[in-house]
Design an enzyme around this catalytic site. Structure first.
Site, short mmCIF file in Angstrom:
data_model
loop_
_atom_site.label_atom_id
_atom_site.label_comp_id
_atom_site.label_asym_id
_atom_site.label_seq_id
_atom_site.Cartn_x
_atom_site.Cartn_y
_atom_site.Cartn_z
N ASP A 138 0.66 -1.29 0.16
CA ASP A 138 0.17 -0.24 -0.22
C ASP A 138 1.25 1.15 -0.04
OD1 ASP A 138 -1.84 2.31 -0.17
OD2 ASP A 138 -2.74 1.17 1.63
N ASP A 160 -0.28 -4.11 6.40
CA ASP A 160 -0.40 -3.95 7.83
C ASP A 160 -2.61 -3.47 8.32
OD1 ASP A 160 -1.47 -1.40 6.96
OD2 ASP A 160 0.06 -0.04 7.78
N ASP A 184 -5.43 -7.69 5.08
CA ASP A 184 -4.19 -8.32 4.57
C ASP A 184 -4.05 -8.72 4.99
OD1 ASP A 184 -4.53 -4.71 3.36
OD2 ASP A 184 -2.81 -4.95 4.59
N ASN A 188 36.64 -36.04 -1.84
CA ASN A 188 37.33 -36.96 -0.83
C ASN A 188 36.85 -38.99 -0.52
OD1 ASN A 188 39.35 -35.22 -0.34
ND2 ASN A 188 38.41 -35.22 1.79
N ASN A 227 35.49 -35.91 8.75
CA ASN A 227 35.17 -35.16 8.48
C ASN A 227 34.46 -33.74 9.38
OD1 ASN A 227 32.12 -35.34 6.99
ND2 ASN A 227 31.36 -35.94 8.49
N ASP A 267 34.60 -30.02 8.87
CA ASP A 267 33.42 -29.32 9.11
C ASP A 267 33.62 -27.79 10.03
OD1 ASP A 267 31.45 -30.05 8.19
OD2 ASP A 267 30.73 -32.28 8.73
#
Length: 861
Positions: free
Chosen positions: A326, A603, A607, A671, A696, A700
């Site tokens: 709006d 708002d 709506d 890998n 692993n 990570d």
């Protein structure tokens, strides 16, 4: 305590059963009931406990099988290896738990900033409390836009209509009134009952809360059918990515295990190795890293006054390329000003203003800027004038009517005050010009006389058109005398009225709005204004904000179009004018069908449907409860500049989330494929299961800091979407490159260094972790890695992991982990291979992104 058939019970008896009264509960009693009944929410608990969250880290079937296999290995005598495997799994789980717990805590603090409140009577006084804190026996006060905080029985009501679409599917507002209803009445027949999950469209009410949370009608439905929010494009992409990983993992596990058994390698070791590879292929920390990345992004966005209620909506926020909004408060200042009050001839008229002032002064439905502007314009004398009744504003009539006594229509139609005596009552109506005019038969003229409307209607409409072209929003004012014995107002009374005059309202554009809109266009977001104002007013505003020759589509035209035609036209339209509330959702859906990622900023009471339908629903903290509740994102300031800052943060968050996926699908996949291939020609396992898991875990750790990393400017300049095909191609290209240099390492270890099993595993472990950690610095950006500086924490953690990896074989832990010391010349070969790997990956990256940009450019033509 559950009270049955409360809709058929007299209110005094119901209050007695609830141990309540018309003045509400005491604060102490309300707190006691909250402890007993729990929060007024459909969730069984406010969030997962720390212990449950920790257990969820082990929910992967592959991880559970690996734990079981490690325990079996323990009983078969491999106690040290099984302990190390379990230790690595636990450490990975604790890291994931810490990340997810941090994300949940951060989100909880953000949501507390935009909680929905309701007005209750406590200790006989009105106060606002969070909806979750309402309890059975609370007396709630409701008005237009308010959310119903539980299943309630009406005590008082005035012209009350609620939207029960979420419960009954009926889109038309349901009328509610006091009284008794039959015990066996259906849900839609309970006219004296308000239900949780619905909201007030118009009118006012006082009601007692009977049931809350899962004891409500809405709660019963939620228990039978768990309502899930629509999956975002990002969530859908992550799910498909998970399916892709699962397919690759399953195939590899079966093939590797079968071949190792066929080659007469130990069955248990082969099984553990296969499972370890599966764990390596599965980015176990992906959920945790996504959660903390999104939570970090949400925290950054909060610093830009943008509160994220649903974390997964950040992706849609970043990929949004159309914003529907709006104009009031976003394009304009949101400070409505009454410019003039005119009679039907266009002359300024004090009598018209006084009528409008009376209407605004006595209005009690909900505060609005129009009534405030009228009250700020002047302060006429109201002595002797009293309010008798009210017909609240609603979005169907688009009128507000007040019934007063003691009003005198004097000479020249000026409004004065006098002895009410037996004088008739006066109905004063204010609202949209066309809606007010439609209920009038005559027009107020000079000297108290009235003129047939048809005699002056053409000139009145011409004046309306010319004033609209000047940018004024125009309201109509009308009145009608009613008998002093009138029992009360009915909508039917708004007929045969006398048109009094016009109110000229202005809401000037915000300063700097042109620059803001240009900034949004620079971010690849086109703004589409959806307004209830007529096309002439909308066209005037568009010129003021720099939209020359805008394409305007009116609500009347939309009514004549089918969904296909609207979808085709919506993308080319700049302003949707004279739009009815239910058409907002139609426009949003049409734009989505046309292929846009649509944000809707709303708002108001009406709506909510559009907010639900949009890819990302955006509201403001001062919005109606129902709008704020429906939104995914809440702006603490009603300003498009705040929105553009939030979009940038959203795109940063999305870009960093994609980085982890790219990292996991480059070095990790390379890998794991290398391990699978090596196990076929080596007479021993290329890495022990515990070494695979350690690889692993270590790779990570740097990736867990990705939420703090910097982002390529190109990732912020334009909307981005989850592209599984792009990810798959990236995985294949960079996975193959990673594997090539793994095999180069195999060659050095086997043919140059003549390494045995322990030395081979140590050498490949070192090369694998070092290369996987450093390649992160390459794949994290589409630019040359030396031109885009990584985040501080990413760089520190990468260097730390490289150093730990190099030192680990030299420590007392080496024997436990199956490592041995290597000749120093290995490290020279390793750094040569890693250097060539980085150079090759950087070259391949440049070619990969150049082809990707070319393909995208061709697709856009």
């Amino acid at each position: 305590m559950t009270i049955k058939n409360y809709w058929s019970c007299p209110t005094d008896r119901l209050l007695e059963q609830l141990s309540s009264n018309a003045n509400g509960l005491t604060q102490d009693e309300a707190e006691k009931r909250l402890r007993e009944a729990g929060p007024n929410t459909l969730k069984t608990r406010t969030g997962a406990s720390g212990f449950v969250l920790l257990l969820q880290q082990f929910k992967s079937p592959i991880t559970l099988i690996l734990i079981a296999a490690a325990i079996l290995s323990f009983f078969l005598g491999e106690k040290t290896d099984s302990f190390i495997i379990l230790l690595i799994i636990v450490v990975s789980a604790v890291l994931g738990f810490y990340q997810e717990k941090s994300a949940a805590n951060a989100l909880g603090k953000l949501l507390a900033m935009v909680q929905v409140n309701t007005t209750v009577l406590r200790d006989g006084k009105e106060c606002d409390v969070a909806v979750e804190q309402t309890v059975p026996g609370d007396i709630v006060l409701l008005s237009a836009g308010k959310t119903v905080a539980g299943d309630c029985r009406l005590l008082e009501s005035r012209d009350l209509y609620t939207n029960e679409a979420s419960l009954t599917g009926e889109t038309f507002p349901a009328e509610k009134k006091c009284g008794l209803v039959a015990e066996k009445a259906g849900l839609s027949e309970k006219s004296n009952t308000l239900f949780m999950g619905t909201h007030v469209v118009s009118g006012t009410a006082k009601a007692v809360v009977v049931n809350t949370g899962l004891q409500t009608e809405f709660g019963a439905i939620s228990k039978r059918l768990r309502r899930m929010q629509p999956e975002t494009e990002f969530e859908r992409g992550i799910r498909r990515f998970g399916y892709l990983l699962m397919q690759v993992t399953l195939i590899l596990v079966v093939i590797i295990f079968s071949i190792n058994v066929f080659l007469h390698k130990p069955v248990l070791d082969s099984f553990l190795f296969s499972l370890a590879i599966a764990v390596g292929l599965t980015p176990q920390l992906l959920p945790a890293i996504i959660s903390i990345n999104l939570a970090k992004g949400a925290s950054n966005m909060a610093r830009q006054s943008v509160i994220v209620k649903r974390l997964s909506s950040i992706e849609n926020f970043g990929s949004m390329n159309v914003l529907c909004s709006d104009k009031t408060g976003t394009i304009t200042r949101g400070e409505v000003i009454l410019h003039q009050a005119l009679d039907y001839t266009g002359k300024e008229d004090e009598g018209v203003f006084r009528m409008a002032y009376l209407n605004a002064w006595f209005e009690s439905g909900f505060a609005n800027p129009i009534d405030q502007a009228i009250k700020d314009f002047g302060h006429p004398d109201l002595t002797g004038i009293a309010k008798r009744d009210e017909l609240p504003y609603d979005f169907i009539r688009k009128r507000l009517s007040i019934l007063v006594s003691g009003l005198v229509l004097g000479q020249g139609d000026a409004v004065g005050a006098g002895d009410s005596g037996d004088r008739p009552l006066t109905l004063i109506t204010k609202g949209a010009f066309d809606q007010v005019l439609s209920v009038c038969e005559t027009v107020a003229g000079e000297g108290g006389r009235t003129i047939p409307l048809e005699d002056v209607k053409e000139g009145l409409l011409q004046r309306f058109t010319s004033l609209s072209e000047e940018g004024y929003r125009i309201l109509g004012v009308a009145y009608k005398n009613l008998s002093a014995s009138s029992p009360g107002l009915q909508i039917q009374d708004e007929q045969g009225m006398v048109f009094m005059g016009l109110l000229l309202m202005t809401d000037p554009p915000k300063e700097g709005i042109r620059d803001t809109l240009q900034e949004l266009r620079g971010l690849g977001i086109s703004l589409k204004i959806i307004t209830g104002d007529n096309a002439l007013v909308a066209a005037h505003i568009s010129k003021q904000i720099g939209l020359m020759d805008p394409v305007i589509l009116t609500g009347a035209t939309i009514r004549q179009m089918d969904s296909v035609a609207l979808s085709r036209q919506a993308g080319q339209t700049h302003i949707f004018a004279a739009v009815e509330p239910n058409q907002k959702e139609q426009i949003v859906v049409a734009l989505k069908k046309a292929g846009y990622v649509v944000g809707f900023l709303g708002d108001g009471i009406n709506d909510a449907p559009a907010l639900h339908s949009a890819d990302v629903g955006i509201s403001v903290n001062g919005a109606a409860d129902v709008a704020k509740e429906a939104a995914d994102i809440v702006l603490l300031g009603n300003d498009l500049r705040v929105l553009s800052q939030g979009v940038r943060e959203g795109r940063k968050t999305f870009a960093n989330t994609l980085k982890y996926i790219f990292m996991a699908t480059s070095a990790n996949f390379g890998n794991m494929f290398s391990m699978a291939g090596a196990s076929l020609f080596l007479p021993f396992l290329p890495l022990l299961p515990k070494q695979v898991l350690l690889t692993n875990l270590l790779t990570d750790i740097p990736e867990m800091t990705i939420a703090t990393d910097s982002v390529d400017p190109v990732m912020i300049e334009a909307p981005r979407r989850m592209d599984l095909g792009f990810i798959r191609r990236f995985m294949v290209v960079f996975g193959i490159i990673s594997s090539l240099f793994d095999y180069a390492t195999f060659g050095v270890l086997l043919y140059l260094l003549k390494a045995g099993p322990a030395a081979f595993r140590t050498g490949w472990f070192i090369e694998s972790v070092v290369s996987a950690s450093l390649i992160v610095l390459v794949v994290r950006t589409s630019q040359p890695f030396y031109k885009n500086r990584p985040g501080k924490y990413l760089l520190i953690s990468t260097v730390a992991i490289v150093l730990i990896t190099l030192v680990l074989p030299l420590t007392p832990l080496a024997g436990l982990l199956g490592f041995s010391r290597l000749p120093w010349r290995f490290y020279g070969w390793m750094w040569l291979i890693v250097g060539l790997y980085i150079f090759t990956a950087e070259t391949a990256k440049r070619i990969f992104y150049r082809k990707a940009r070319g393909a995208a450019s061709n697709a856009g033509r």
